[in-house]
Design an enzyme around this catalytic site. Structure first.
Site: not given
Lengths: 510, 510
Positions: B40-41, B80, B84, B134, B136, B161, B240, B292-293, B313
């Site tokens: 995540d991130d 996010c 996903r 997660k 989301h 999140s 994240h 994811d990013n 991001k």
């Protein structure tokens, strides 16, 4: 605070202690060989194994996978000659006088002969010594500063930067791609020297790597046959502007000219490794790779890449002076990554220690890093100091790293670091004093983006005092040597294969 | 021009063709297991094996050393939920309606149930499926959008999140270090759900990873015992904001909270690998890791690091959407690095192909990358398109990559990418149209620093035409799904373990 954190530093690696200890003891019985590879203007982010997405560096990646890769390894100057002086002497350039800036083809000065190089440390131990590639520590009258006067039995190479001459008529890539840009046109064409004699002028870039490989192969093979320990120093030119590459590498990478040049250097490293294997000395040879300073960002996509680090060549930010570094010695150095702080300064003391040679009786700035290499131990180095391209007793250090913290007392951009979006990097970012200094936590913030707020932080205030004390102590220990570069240049000293020809510089062609 | 260059793309790896082919055939006989790890991130430059100097990621580095590491792997959105959605469906978020921005705890919408997820592709083949971490992709009325409604037999995790709730009273690091910052305080406290039931609210971050590991271990062990092929999807929260880590990882790295959080995720990956080994399924399991990013640079040194890439991001620069990716499958995937272009979109078709499952009868944007993984072959993907966080038919694509070239038709900074010295990254860099587009050669210039000059370059003009055509074709094929996020939120939909309590949101504690 620092010590508890430092206690957490460790190696990411696979252990085989007994084998390791055994082999190391064996090696001490017969002195190890050393191959020191030194890239030019190569940034922290330029190799595949340091995260570059399109570089092709299979042999360096192989060294990294089978050796020890450093994440916190520093050169001592963000430009060429001073960095090389420190590498070869284990002393800051301010002591040896290789400042400000770099040496030129006609420079009157050079690395003083009373400085002791790694080659000179090893000679009394019976080592064969050779240098190939870029010297850049002076030529001088009658070649008085050439490698052959500094402990190297043999030399084949260009004695300074290969952009120090006219580029326009030179071919950098096959079939006939002219070198890109103008270089320094006011000096003689670039010579290739064998020992102290000009062999070719201007140099033929397309065939240069083959000549170097042949020379190195011959040197290793001969030494191995004679069972003579050897030291090969290969400072490459490739990734410095203007990039070049011969038939075997040109157009073979994804990254364009810079990638091709790096790939040719990488190929040569592969050839050297093959020679070490063929001659059966791989397990008794320390191969060490690093670079002289950060990427020359002003060359746009033909410059290198500092990865996540700030700015590049010419600056005292991390991008200017933190470098890729790999130590490879199968059976003695375990594969892994080390986050210990180390420097080009430490190579001389380490080599001396491994070879059982005496250290020069001078003020050394390097520390022995055998413990990091062989026992995955801690660094003896607690600080790293950062001088600008033009060190001056009036200003002193621009920055100092203590543990994971780096304090900038002065910052300044550089011509060499122009063209990225970071306004702190180009030459327009003029000299700025910081009192209190800008302090960064390089482990949490390797990109030097977020100076720590000092107010209301007693821990950081205490740290600042320690940093200031370390700076004072270092500066008190520093005796500036006579500047060799300020001695100026004399066109008559420019190496010319046809010394009496007219009109120079263009007539120096043989 | 492109094709000859593409011809030079190749793997840096060691060959063992016969073994590889043999094992792959064996694997096809019994359907392989899949473990899909999603960070995540996490930025392109955040892992040790992607060049970060102080991250400690020994298990991910081990996956990279023994597997295939991608240098040109993309997610489909710089934020996010849409990213996903694409991962799980193999379709751009614009088709499934997961835009603009992300889903919230009380969102009315979610990933439409008629979208087919990887879990749903595998279910007909008899796979056991589980998700932890997660989600989301929506909760909705009566949990109608939860993983259990999208093909997953089991779920343990936080359905959005973990900053979507008040942080102030939560402990993120032991012994009692409160979570840093304010998070979104207006919604209910963060729940931990088991399948469709809230198990804990607010979540206990210090114990979360142990719960996930136990759940995953149990799932793998049970499936392996039953000889049932399995699919485990583990989207982690750790990197994240706000970062967290339990006893085993907190304070154990060099990099501070971000490093500790990443290290805890890495530890879990190590545990999962151990479980795969213990249950004897390692050689029949594809482990795939990506993110994811790009990094949330606005969190300063608590955000991630894009390495050499531009911004992070929220932006359509490389830093926002190019991600680390590793495929690990001993005996089937040869160790190496691939520079082939690939995407999260390609995971569904690849898994379907490897499992012998049917593809959903919809417009898929992903392509099968089995050839890259198993035979070190070429990518079937020639383009990658870049939508902003708020895709809109009026603007269409912000950027398109064709071969090694990327064209930006629009650029814009983002709040999430604030704080670095690059003025193109933060939110103050407002929307800018580029006609002609800014074109970069991503192989020579991965940092997107140097737009290519188009004037007087017929080659590039021809390229531009090809890019425009590819853009038109893609946009003509795109049918925007109904925006799920524009359906808005309803506080009554926020998951509360005590639905009738007053006053919400603070009373949702169990």
């Amino acid at each position: 605070m620092l010590s508890s954190h430092a206690g957490r530093r460790r190696m990411d690696n696979i252990g085989f202690f007994f084998l390791n200890t055994f082999l190391f003891c064996t090696c001490l019985a017969s002195p190890p060989n050393f191959v020191l590879l030194f890239a030019d203007d190569l940034g922290f982010g330029d190799l595949g194994c340091y995260g570059h997405p399109s570089s092709l560096t299979p042999n360096l990646d192989r060294l990294a996978a089978g050796g020890l890769r450093f994440t916190d390894f520093y050169c001592t100057s963000p430009v060429c000659s001073p960095s090389r002086a420190s590498l070869l002497t284990g002393r800051y350039q301010t002591r040896s006088g290789i400042y400000p800036g770099v040496l030129y083809p006609g420079s009157r000065g050079g690395l003083p002969l009373n400085e002791t190089t790694i080659a000179e440390v090893l000679k009394p131990m019976g080592y064969a010594t050779a240098a190939i590639g870029k010297w850049h520590l002076g030529v001088g009258a009658n070649g008085m500063f050439l490698p052959t006067r500094q402990g190297f039995d043999q030399y084949l190479g260009i004695p300074y930067s290969h952009d120090m001459g006219p580029c326009w008529n030179l071919t950098c890539f096959p079939p006939d791609v002219k070198c890109f840009g103008l270089c320094d046109v006011g000096t003689v064409t670039v010579p290739l020297m064998l020992n102290e004699v000009i062999k070719q002028q201007p140099v033929n870039f397309l065939d240069l790597e083959r000549a170097y490989t042949d020379f190195a192969t011959n040197f290793i093979t001969t030494s191995a046959k004679k069972k003579q320990p050897f030291f090969l120093y290969y400072p490459s030119h490739h990734t410095h502007y203007p990039q070049y590459a011969g038939q075997g590498a040109a157009g073979r990478t994804l990254r364009g000219p810079f990638g091709d040049a790096l790939f040719e250097f990488d190929n040569t490293i592969g050839n050297l490794l093959t020679t070490l294997e063929k001659t059966g000395v791989t397990n008794n040879t320390l191969v060490f790779f690093t670079s002289d300073n950060g990427p020359e960002l002003m060359r746009l996509s033909r410059g290198g890449n500092a990865g996540p680090l700030k700015c590049g060549k010419g600056t005292t930010y991390e991008g200017g002076m933190r470098e890729p570094a790999i130590a490879f010695w199968p059976g003695t150095i375990r594969p892994g990554v080390t986050h210990e702080m180390a420097s080009t300064l430490d190579i001389l003391p380490t080599i001396a220690s491994l070879a059982g040679a005496k250290l020069p009786q001078v003020m050394l700035d390097g520390v022995d890093m055998t413990e990091i290499l062989v026992n995955q131990g801690k660094s003896k180095r607690e600080t790293m100091v950062f001088y600008p391209t033009d060190p001056d007793e009036k200003y002193g250090l621009f920055a100092l790293r203590l543990g994971k913290y780096k304090a900038h007392f002065y910052t300044r951009g550089a011509t060499h670091s122009g063209t990225t979006p970071d306004q702190d990097c180009p030459v327009f970012a003029v000299l700025k004093a910081h009192d209190p200094p800008l302090i960064f936590d390089l482990e949490a913030d390797p990109s030097e983006h977020y100076p720590l707020p000092l107010t209301g932080k007693p821990d950081l205030q205490a740290l600042l005092e320690r940093i200031k004390k370390a700076k004072e102590q270092f500066e008190a220990s520093m005796v500036f040597g006579e500047s060799q570069i300020s001695k100026g240049t004399d066109p008559d000293l420019e190496p010319c294969c046809n010394p009496q020809c007219i009109p120079k510089p263009s007539c120096c062609k043989c």
